[in-house]
Design a protein around this motif. Structure first.
Motif, PDB file in Angstrom:
ATOM      1  N   VAL A 173     -22.536  14.484   9.159  1.00  0.00           N
ATOM      2  CA  VAL A 173     -21.586  15.496   9.656  1.00  0.00           C
ATOM      3  C   VAL A 173     -20.283  15.429   8.860  1.00  0.00           C
ATOM      4  CG1 VAL A 173     -20.174  16.214  11.624  1.00  0.00           C
ATOM      5  CG2 VAL A 173     -22.581  15.613  11.976  1.00  0.00           C
ATOM      6  N   ILE A 174     -19.789  14.215   8.639  1.00  0.00           N
ATOM      7  CA  ILE A 174     -18.547  14.050   7.869  1.00  0.00           C
ATOM      8  C   ILE A 174     -18.725  14.617   6.465  1.00  0.00           C
ATOM      9  CG2 ILE A 174     -17.014  12.350   6.801  1.00  0.00           C
ATOM     10  CD1 ILE A 174     -17.442  10.570   9.263  1.00  0.00           C
ATOM     11  N   ASN A 175     -19.807  14.273   5.794  1.00  0.00           N
ATOM     12  CA  ASN A 175     -20.050  14.772   4.438  1.00  0.00           C
ATOM     13  C   ASN A 175     -20.190  16.293   4.410  1.00  0.00           C
ATOM     14  OD1 ASN A 175     -19.971  12.486   2.764  1.00  0.00           O
ATOM     15  ND2 ASN A 175     -22.012  11.859   3.383  1.00  0.00           N
ATOM     16  N   ASN A 176     -20.896  16.840   5.399  1.00  0.00           N
ATOM     17  CA  ASN A 176     -21.090  18.294   5.452  1.00  0.00           C
ATOM     18  C   ASN A 176     -19.762  19.014   5.660  1.00  0.00           C
ATOM     19  OD1 ASN A 176     -23.826  17.926   5.089  1.00  0.00           O
ATOM     20  ND2 ASN A 176     -24.316  18.023   7.275  1.00  0.00           N
ATOM     21  N   ARG A 177     -18.906  18.479   6.502  1.00  0.00           N
ATOM     22  CA  ARG A 177     -17.595  19.099   6.724  1.00  0.00           C
ATOM     23  C   ARG A 177     -16.712  18.980   5.484  1.00  0.00           C
ATOM     24  NH1 ARG A 177     -15.429  18.339  12.947  1.00  0.00           N
ATOM     25  NH2 ARG A 177     -17.241  19.273  13.957  1.00  0.00           N
ATOM     26  N   LEU A 178     -16.765  17.834   4.831  1.00  0.00           N
ATOM     27  CA  LEU A 178     -15.971  17.664   3.610  1.00  0.00           C
ATOM     28  C   LEU A 178     -16.420  18.642   2.524  1.00  0.00           C
ATOM     29  CD1 LEU A 178     -15.857  13.742   3.358  1.00  0.00           C
ATOM     30  CD2 LEU A 178     -13.956  15.255   3.967  1.00  0.00           C
ATOM     31  N   ARG A 179     -17.716  18.861   2.442  1.00  0.00           N
ATOM     32  CA  ARG A 179     -18.253  19.717   1.390  1.00  0.00           C
ATOM     33  C   ARG A 179     -17.777  21.164   1.511  1.00  0.00           C
ATOM     34  NH1 ARG A 179     -23.054  18.944   2.489  1.00  0.00           N
ATOM     35  NH2 ARG A 179     -23.574  20.940   3.452  1.00  0.00           N
ATOM     36  N   ILE A 180     -17.592  21.635   2.736  1.00  0.00           N
ATOM     37  CA  ILE A 180     -17.169  23.026   2.927  1.00  0.00           C
ATOM     38  C   ILE A 180     -15.663  23.140   3.198  1.00  0.00           C
ATOM     39  CG2 ILE A 180     -19.457  23.717   3.728  1.00  0.00           C
ATOM     40  CD1 ILE A 180     -18.361  23.719   6.601  1.00  0.00           C
ATOM     41  N   GLY A 181     -14.951  22.014   3.090  1.00  0.00           N
ATOM     42  CA  GLY A 181     -13.502  22.051   3.290  1.00  0.00           C
ATOM     43  C   GLY A 181     -13.077  22.167   4.733  1.00  0.00           C
ATOM     44  N   MET A 182     -13.927  21.777   5.634  1.00  0.00           N
ATOM     45  CA  MET A 182     -13.642  21.851   7.069  1.00  0.00           C
ATOM     46  C   MET A 182     -12.961  20.563   7.525  1.00  0.00           C
ATOM     47  SD  MET A 182     -16.515  22.352  10.046  1.00  0.00           S
ATOM     48  CE  MET A 182     -16.109  22.275  11.789  1.00  0.00           C
ATOM     49  N   PRO A 183     -11.900  20.646   8.325  1.00  0.00           N
ATOM     50  CA  PRO A 183     -11.268  19.423   8.843  1.00  0.00           C
ATOM     51  C   PRO A 183     -12.282  18.610   9.640  1.00  0.00           C
ATOM     52  CG  PRO A 183      -9.905  21.330   9.295  1.00  0.00           C
ATOM     53  CD  PRO A 183     -11.219  21.855   8.816  1.00  0.00           C
ATOM     54  N   LEU A 184     -12.163  17.294   9.560  1.00  0.00           N
ATOM     55  CA  LEU A 184     -13.096  16.443  10.293  1.00  0.00           C
ATOM     56  C   LEU A 184     -12.927  16.581  11.795  1.00  0.00           C
ATOM     57  CD1 LEU A 184     -13.108  13.130   8.208  1.00  0.00           C
ATOM     58  CD2 LEU A 184     -14.528  15.170   7.957  1.00  0.00           C
ATOM     59  N   GLN A 185     -11.670  16.703  12.248  1.00  0.00           N
ATOM     60  CA  GLN A 185     -11.367  16.888  13.671  1.00  0.00           C
ATOM     61  C   GLN A 185     -12.132  15.889  14.559  1.00  0.00           C
ATOM     62  OE1 GLN A 185     -12.260  21.152  13.999  1.00  0.00           O
ATOM     63  NE2 GLN A 185     -10.067  21.584  13.956  1.00  0.00           N
ATOM     64  N   MET A 186     -11.936  14.617  14.240  1.00  0.00           N
ATOM     65  CA  MET A 186     -12.632  13.563  14.981  1.00  0.00           C
ATOM     66  C   MET A 186     -11.636  12.670  15.718  1.00  0.00           C
ATOM     67  SD  MET A 186     -15.847  12.575  12.562  1.00  0.00           S
ATOM     68  CE  MET A 186     -17.053  13.866  12.159  1.00  0.00           C
ATOM     69  N   ASP A 187     -11.860  12.544  17.018  1.00  0.00           N
ATOM     70  CA  ASP A 187     -10.950  11.752  17.853  1.00  0.00           C
ATOM     71  C   ASP A 187     -10.863  10.303  17.379  1.00  0.00           C
ATOM     72  OD1 ASP A 187     -10.690  14.048  19.291  1.00  0.00           O
ATOM     73  OD2 ASP A 187     -11.550  13.274  21.153  1.00  0.00           O
ATOM     74  N   GLY A 188     -11.972   9.769  16.880  1.00  0.00           N
ATOM     75  CA  GLY A 188     -12.004   8.369  16.478  1.00  0.00           C
ATOM     76  C   GLY A 188     -10.947   8.022  15.447  1.00  0.00           C
ATOM     77  N   SER A 189     -10.595   8.978  14.590  1.00  0.00           N
ATOM     78  CA  SER A 189      -9.583   8.705  13.571  1.00  0.00           C
ATOM     79  C   SER A 189      -8.206   8.490  14.183  1.00  0.00           C
ATOM     80  CB  SER A 189      -9.528   9.854  12.550  1.00  0.00           C
ATOM     81  OG  SER A 189      -9.049  11.044  13.147  1.00  0.00           O
ATOM     82  N   LEU A 190      -8.005   8.975  15.409  1.00  0.00           N
ATOM     83  CA  LEU A 190      -6.715   8.805  16.084  1.00  0.00           C
ATOM     84  C   LEU A 190      -6.662   7.521  16.910  1.00  0.00           C
ATOM     85  CD1 LEU A 190      -6.005  12.488  17.097  1.00  0.00           C
ATOM     86  CD2 LEU A 190      -4.532  11.047  15.701  1.00  0.00           C
TER      87      LEU A 190
END
Length: 318
Positions: free
Chosen positions: A223-240
């Motif tokens: 999911v992270i790689n797919n979002r990075l590939r299309i320029g989509m923010p990760l928007q993941m709570d875990g990073s906070l």
């Protein structure tokens, strides 16, 4: 004095000396086998045997003068004591057993576990509590030996000798940690390119926070790689959940107000630093993510996650 009297006198003297030897030997055996009470952890100073005797006599609960010249000579002749923090296996040792123990006892150690996903902030608090150290000094020593604010110390159980100060413990952890990273990079990638390896560590630290189990890790990484590939923010709570926020629920207010680079709702890409500790499984998942085109996931009633390709599917999974 007649020869007969001289002979009798010698017999009497030999009898007396023999008896004296028996009495002294008996007293010495009693001396060696009388039980003594000592702490289970001893920190013996470096220096002469005389200084160690002085230290033992100064310990709380030890009778004044309990150790003396006889013990000093026994140490010199038979049981050379070691310095440092040592563990005493039993509190009910005879004097002989105790003196022998001082020369052969293993260094006293204590275990500390860094849980996968935990942050350095809380790990240092645990270390300080368990080893009787200062959290601020541990943090200062960490910054001296580590070049990332978190995620370098791998999630593992460590066993350290008691008596290390903050600087020595962090120096040892740094050596263990960086050696581990280099060894694993070579094993998995064939070479140790530090920037490349810690890219996977940074990504893996988010995977560690988000995944419900080991099996989900390659899916989260995809999911992270797919979002990075299309320029989509990760928007993941875990990073906070970085630093002191490791156990804080991420709320809409927190997302709006957190201005750090860890906020993957505001900043695209992977944060510049790992958000916490991680396991080798999380790193492996980032090196070999699942071959799926998922972009979304949400926690389900089973405590795991349901993955989806489109936002429409994602909304229906709530």
């Amino acid at each position: 004095m007649t020869p007969q009297n001289t002979k009798s006198l010698w017999r009497l003297l030999c009898f007396f000396l023999g008896g004296l030897v028996v009495v002294v030997s008996f007293a010495f055996m009693i001396y060696l086998h009388v039980p003594i009470q000592m702490p289970q952890i001893l920190n013996l100073p470096k220096g002469s045997i005389k200084s160690i005797i002085t230290h033992l006599n100064s310990l709380q609960g030890v009778k004044e003068g309990q150790f003396g010249i006889v013990d000093e000579w026994l140490m010199r002749l038979f049981w050379q004591p070691q310095s440092g923090v040592i563990a005493i296996d039993s509190q009910n040792l005879s004097r002989k057993e105790f003196l022998k123990h001082l020369s052969s006892a293993k260094s006293a150690t204590r275990e500390i576990t860094l849980i996968p996903g935990e942050t350095l902030h809380f790990f240092l608090k645990d270390v300080a509590l368990k080893f009787g150290l200062d959290t601020a000094k541990l943090q200062a020593a960490y910054e001296k030996y580590f070049d990332l604010p978190d995620g370098v110390i791998i999630a593992e159980t460590y066993k350290f000798p008691l008596g290390l100060d903050e600087d020595a413990l962090m120096r040892l952890l740094a050596k263990i940690s960086y050696t581990w990273h280099e060894r694993q990079a070579i094993a998995l990638l064939g070479t140790y390119d530090k920037a490349q390896w810690f890219y996977y560590v940074r990504m893996g630290s988010i995977v560690q926070k988000e995944a419900a189990n080991k099996e989900e890790m390659p899916l989260i990484a995809a999911v992270i790689n797919n979002r990075l590939r299309i320029g989509m923010p990760l928007q993941m709570d875990g990073s906070l959940n970085y630093g002191g926020f490791s156990h804080v629920k991420v709320t809409p207010e927190r997302i709006r107000n957190d201005l750090s680079l860890y906020n993957t709702y505001k900043h695209k890409g992977i944060p510049p630093y790992p958000v916490g500790s991680l396991s080798l499984d999380a790193i492996k998942a980032c090196i070999e993510p699942a071959d799926v085109d998922y972009l979304y996931f949400v926690r389900n009633a089973n405590g795991t996650h349901t993955f989806s390709k489109t936002y429409k599917e994602h909304k229906s999974n709530f």
